[in-house]
Design a protein around this motif. Structure first.
Motif, PDB file in Angstrom:
ATOM      1  N   ALA A  72      24.570  37.237  -1.237  1.00  0.00           N
ATOM      2  CA  ALA A  72      24.293  36.546   0.021  1.00  0.00           C
ATOM      3  C   ALA A  72      24.501  37.436   1.233  1.00  0.00           C
ATOM      4  CB  ALA A  72      25.191  35.321   0.138  1.00  0.00           C
ATOM      5  N   ALA A  73      24.769  38.719   1.032  1.00  0.00           N
ATOM      6  CA  ALA A  73      25.111  39.599   2.145  1.00  0.00           C
ATOM      7  C   ALA A  73      24.241  40.849   2.163  1.00  0.00           C
ATOM      8  CB  ALA A  73      26.585  39.985   2.071  1.00  0.00           C
ATOM      9  N   ILE A  74      24.050  41.381   3.362  1.00  0.00           N
ATOM     10  CA  ILE A  74      23.470  42.703   3.567  1.00  0.00           C
ATOM     11  C   ILE A  74      24.601  43.593   4.056  1.00  0.00           C
ATOM     12  CG2 ILE A  74      21.802  44.070   4.869  1.00  0.00           C
ATOM     13  CD1 ILE A  74      20.113  41.518   5.152  1.00  0.00           C
ATOM     14  N   ASP A  75      25.003  44.571   3.270  1.00  0.00           N
ATOM     15  CA  ASP A  75      26.107  45.454   3.608  1.00  0.00           C
ATOM     16  C   ASP A  75      25.590  46.680   4.336  1.00  0.00           C
ATOM     17  OD1 ASP A  75      28.199  43.933   2.439  1.00  0.00           O
ATOM     18  OD2 ASP A  75      27.552  44.599   0.466  1.00  0.00           O
ATOM     19  N   LEU A  76      26.242  47.013   5.456  1.00  0.00           N
ATOM     20  CA  LEU A  76      25.835  48.133   6.294  1.00  0.00           C
ATOM     21  C   LEU A  76      27.021  49.063   6.509  1.00  0.00           C
ATOM     22  CD1 LEU A  76      23.631  49.354   8.265  1.00  0.00           C
ATOM     23  CD2 LEU A  76      24.709  47.968  10.052  1.00  0.00           C
ATOM     24  N   PHE A 197      23.660  36.101 -15.713  1.00  0.00           N
ATOM     25  CA  PHE A 197      23.880  36.453 -14.311  1.00  0.00           C
ATOM     26  C   PHE A 197      25.311  36.932 -14.086  1.00  0.00           C
ATOM     27  CE2 PHE A 197      25.145  35.044  -9.982  1.00  0.00           C
ATOM     28  CZ  PHE A 197      24.334  35.903  -9.247  1.00  0.00           C
ATOM     29  N   ARG A 198      26.291  36.189 -14.586  1.00  0.00           N
ATOM     30  CA  ARG A 198      27.687  36.608 -14.522  1.00  0.00           C
ATOM     31  C   ARG A 198      28.369  36.203 -15.830  1.00  0.00           C
ATOM     32  NH1 ARG A 198      25.964  39.177 -11.050  1.00  0.00           N
ATOM     33  NH2 ARG A 198      26.571  39.280  -8.840  1.00  0.00           N
ATOM     34  N   ALA A 199      29.289  37.040 -16.295  1.00  0.00           N
ATOM     35  CA  ALA A 199      30.018  36.751 -17.525  1.00  0.00           C
ATOM     36  C   ALA A 199      31.367  37.447 -17.470  1.00  0.00           C
ATOM     37  CB  ALA A 199      29.231  37.203 -18.751  1.00  0.00           C
ATOM     38  N   ALA A 200      32.364  36.863 -18.146  1.00  0.00           N
ATOM     39  CA  ALA A 200      33.698  37.454 -18.168  1.00  0.00           C
ATOM     40  C   ALA A 200      34.429  37.017 -19.429  1.00  0.00           C
ATOM     41  CB  ALA A 200      34.495  37.044 -16.926  1.00  0.00           C
ATOM     42  N   VAL A 201      35.379  37.841 -19.844  1.00  0.00           N
ATOM     43  CA  VAL A 201      36.307  37.497 -20.915  1.00  0.00           C
ATOM     44  C   VAL A 201      37.670  37.285 -20.266  1.00  0.00           C
ATOM     45  CG1 VAL A 201      37.458  38.280 -23.011  1.00  0.00           C
ATOM     46  CG2 VAL A 201      35.049  38.834 -22.634  1.00  0.00           C
ATOM     47  N   VAL A 202      38.292  36.139 -20.520  1.00  0.00           N
ATOM     48  CA  VAL A 202      39.578  35.809 -19.909  1.00  0.00           C
ATOM     49  C   VAL A 202      40.627  35.709 -21.011  1.00  0.00           C
ATOM     50  CG1 VAL A 202      40.871  34.124 -18.557  1.00  0.00           C
ATOM     51  CG2 VAL A 202      38.482  34.616 -17.993  1.00  0.00           C
ATOM     52  N   LEU A 258      28.561  30.496  -9.223  1.00  0.00           N
ATOM     53  CA  LEU A 258      27.507  29.532  -8.913  1.00  0.00           C
ATOM     54  C   LEU A 258      27.097  29.633  -7.448  1.00  0.00           C
ATOM     55  CD1 LEU A 258      25.763  27.190  -9.943  1.00  0.00           C
ATOM     56  CD2 LEU A 258      27.624  25.634  -9.359  1.00  0.00           C
ATOM     57  N   HIS A 259      28.092  29.759  -6.575  1.00  0.00           N
ATOM     58  CA  HIS A 259      27.819  29.902  -5.142  1.00  0.00           C
ATOM     59  C   HIS A 259      27.039  31.182  -4.868  1.00  0.00           C
ATOM     60  CE1 HIS A 259      28.555  29.511  -0.825  1.00  0.00           C
ATOM     61  NE2 HIS A 259      28.933  30.780  -0.818  1.00  0.00           N
ATOM     62  N   GLU A 260      27.444  32.280  -5.503  1.00  0.00           N
ATOM     63  CA  GLU A 260      26.761  33.558  -5.316  1.00  0.00           C
ATOM     64  C   GLU A 260      25.305  33.489  -5.761  1.00  0.00           C
ATOM     65  OE1 GLU A 260      26.495  37.934  -4.850  1.00  0.00           O
ATOM     66  OE2 GLU A 260      27.723  36.351  -3.991  1.00  0.00           O
ATOM     67  N   HIS A 261      25.060  32.846  -6.875  1.00  0.00           N
ATOM     68  CA  HIS A 261      23.688  32.728  -7.377  1.00  0.00           C
ATOM     69  C   HIS A 261      22.813  31.964  -6.390  1.00  0.00           C
ATOM     70  CE1 HIS A 261      20.423  30.854  -9.742  1.00  0.00           C
ATOM     71  NE2 HIS A 261      20.416  32.007 -10.363  1.00  0.00           N
ATOM     72  N   ARG A 262      23.324  30.884  -5.857  1.00  0.00           N
ATOM     73  CA  ARG A 262      22.540  30.091  -4.900  1.00  0.00           C
ATOM     74  C   ARG A 262      22.330  30.843  -3.595  1.00  0.00           C
ATOM     75  NH1 ARG A 262      25.766  24.401  -6.159  1.00  0.00           N
ATOM     76  NH2 ARG A 262      24.571  23.837  -8.043  1.00  0.00           N
ATOM     77  N   GLN A 263      23.369  31.542  -3.138  1.00  0.00           N
ATOM     78  CA  GLN A 263      23.246  32.309  -1.907  1.00  0.00           C
ATOM     79  C   GLN A 263      22.307  33.488  -2.077  1.00  0.00           C
ATOM     80  OE1 GLN A 263      24.168  30.220   0.340  1.00  0.00           O
ATOM     81  NE2 GLN A 263      25.527  31.594   1.448  1.00  0.00           N
ATOM     82  N   ARG A 264      22.328  34.115  -3.253  1.00  0.00           N
ATOM     83  CA  ARG A 264      21.422  35.237  -3.517  1.00  0.00           C
ATOM     84  C   ARG A 264      19.965  34.785  -3.422  1.00  0.00           C
ATOM     85  NH1 ARG A 264      21.751  40.183  -6.601  1.00  0.00           N
ATOM     86  NH2 ARG A 264      23.962  39.748  -6.929  1.00  0.00           N
ATOM     87  N   ALA A 265      19.686  33.628  -3.991  1.00  0.00           N
ATOM     88  CA  ALA A 265      18.322  33.100  -3.924  1.00  0.00           C
ATOM     89  C   ALA A 265      17.923  32.821  -2.481  1.00  0.00           C
ATOM     90  CB  ALA A 265      18.215  31.830  -4.760  1.00  0.00           C
ATOM     91  N   ALA A 266      18.860  32.275  -1.699  1.00  0.00           N
ATOM     92  CA  ALA A 266      18.570  31.996  -0.292  1.00  0.00           C
ATOM     93  C   ALA A 266      18.366  33.281   0.496  1.00  0.00           C
ATOM     94  CB  ALA A 266      19.716  31.178   0.321  1.00  0.00           C
ATOM     95  N   ASP A 268      17.366  36.258  -0.666  1.00  0.00           N
ATOM     96  CA  ASP A 268      16.092  36.871  -1.055  1.00  0.00           C
ATOM     97  C   ASP A 268      14.942  36.233  -0.283  1.00  0.00           C
ATOM     98  OD1 ASP A 268      17.353  38.530  -2.807  1.00  0.00           O
ATOM     99  OD2 ASP A 268      16.923  37.328  -4.595  1.00  0.00           O
ATOM    100  N   ALA A 269      14.989  34.913  -0.169  1.00  0.00           N
ATOM    101  CA  ALA A 269      13.913  34.212   0.536  1.00  0.00           C
ATOM    102  C   ALA A 269      13.913  34.564   2.012  1.00  0.00           C
ATOM    103  CB  ALA A 269      14.064  32.700   0.357  1.00  0.00           C
ATOM    104  N   VAL A 270      15.113  34.685   2.602  1.00  0.00           N
ATOM    105  CA  VAL A 270      15.217  34.982   4.032  1.00  0.00           C
ATOM    106  C   VAL A 270      14.759  36.400   4.328  1.00  0.00           C
ATOM    107  CG1 VAL A 270      16.849  35.347   5.910  1.00  0.00           C
ATOM    108  CG2 VAL A 270      17.004  33.300   4.524  1.00  0.00           C
ATOM    109  N   VAL A 271      15.255  37.369   3.557  1.00  0.00           N
ATOM    110  CA  VAL A 271      14.906  38.766   3.810  1.00  0.00           C
ATOM    111  C   VAL A 271      13.409  38.996   3.644  1.00  0.00           C
ATOM    112  CG1 VAL A 271      15.191  41.128   2.953  1.00  0.00           C
ATOM    113  CG2 VAL A 271      17.182  39.660   3.234  1.00  0.00           C
ATOM    114  N   ASP A 272      12.803  38.307   2.681  1.00  0.00           N
ATOM    115  CA  ASP A 272      11.373  38.465   2.455  1.00  0.00           C
ATOM    116  C   ASP A 272      10.550  37.957   3.625  1.00  0.00           C
ATOM    117  OD1 ASP A 272      11.833  39.607   0.027  1.00  0.00           O
ATOM    118  OD2 ASP A 272      11.497  37.773  -1.134  1.00  0.00           O
TER     119      ASP A 272
END
Length: 315
Positions: A72-76, A197-202, A258-266, A268-272
């Motif tokens: 969800a971020a553009i890092d500069l 998309f994301r996975a971890a072993v705990v 889950l939040h990151e996945h939704r923000q990433r989609a948003a 991508d749409a905005v930057v495009d």
């Protein structure tokens, strides 16, 4: 190399956002209106600009070390010691798009060093799916979550966005971790989890427990953990002190994924769809190609490979 990060005065009269910024992301950059030339202790609200002016009143042209889109971020990152790092965060509030520009100082103010209260993961009650074959499953009784049991393709706990698997967790006791590492089963599981998309072993134990196994040498287990992490870097193996903390960590991590996945989609749409800056001139492309060590003729048509490299230079 990235272009400069440009700050100019907004030619729009009476605007509450008196500055324009051009982020060198993509072939033609991203242009936004904003209130100031750099965020301080508070983040700056940004808004889409109609485009970059033909004759901009440049306030600053700052060399860029790196620029990238991450979730969800553009890092500069700029080529200067002070005020060199910032990010643009795209989100939605009250049904409309909002873009904020924040610095490291802003983030520090937003996350003070205090104990966080119990709250929902990213503001919502999670729907967590537990694999039907999981024995003595976590109940998440201290977290705000609902549980659904069904067969999962990988892992023991997961969250979905509609019917799309977003994040998955494989739960391990330290004995189970040791056994599955030594017989190779965990590597097969990690290979399947790495495609999500994301996975971890705990692990429901501290890392020190690795060296206290009765039927395995601690050094051998530690080596196997390290090898698994190098082979599958996108699937972290996280050691928590006990079952309760492992459950809490997993709850927060699933919510963040889950939040990151939704923000990433948003994002991508905005930057495009954000307005672009002006197209580069052949002279600019030639100068960049020469500086980058690419073969480009002094005159005539610029080779297709060079143009493709120019368009792809910032992702």
């Amino acid at each position: 190399m990235p272009d400069d990060f440009l700050i100019a005065r907004n030619p729009e009269e009476g605007s509450a956002l008196p500055y324009l910024v051009r982020i060198p992301l993509g072939p033609r950059g991203v242009v936004l209106k904003t209130k100031d030339t750099w965020p301080g202790a508070t983040k700056l609200y940004c808004h889409r600009a109609d485009g970059w002016p033909d004759d901009p009143d440049i306030v600053e042209a700052l060399p860029v070390r790196s620029v990238s889109k991450r979730g969800a971020a553009i890092d500069l990152v700029l080529e200067r010691v002070r005020r060199g790092r910032s990010q643009f965060v795209v989100t939605r509030a009250r049904g409309r798009e909002m873009i904020f520009w924040q610095s490291r100082q802003t983030s520090k103010q937003a996350r003070p060093n205090i104990a966080l209260p119990t709250a929902r993961a990213h503001g919502e009650e999670l729907d967590i799916v537990v694999d039907s074959g999981e024995k003595y499953a976590w109940k998440f009784s201290h977290q705000q979550a609902s549980i659904d049991k069904r067969r999962l393709p990988v892992g023991d706990y997961a969250v979905f966005d509609d019917e799309v698997l977003i994040a998955v967790i494989e739960r391990k006791s330290v004995a189970d971790l040791t056994s599955s590492l030594m017989n190779g089963k965990l590597n097969y599981a990690l290979a399947g989890m790495a495609s999500e998309f994301r996975a971890a072993v705990v692990v429901e134990a501290p890392y020190s427990a690795v060296f206290k196994q009765e039927h395995a040498r601690g050094a051998s287990v530690a080596e196997a953990v390290a090898e698994a992490q190098i082979r599958f870097p996108s699937v972290p193996i996280v050691f928590c002190d006990n079952r309760q903390l492992a459950q809490e960590w997993s709850y927060r991590w699933l919510g963040a994924a889950l939040h990151e996945h939704r923000q990433r989609a948003a994002t991508d749409a905005v930057v495009d769809t954000l307005p672009s800056g002006p197209a580069a001139s052949p002279k600019q492309i030639r100068e960049w190609a020469v500086a980058s060590g690419l073969d480009v003729p002094v005159k005539g048509r610029i080779p297709k490979a060079v143009r493709e490299a120019w368009d792809a230079r910032n992702g």
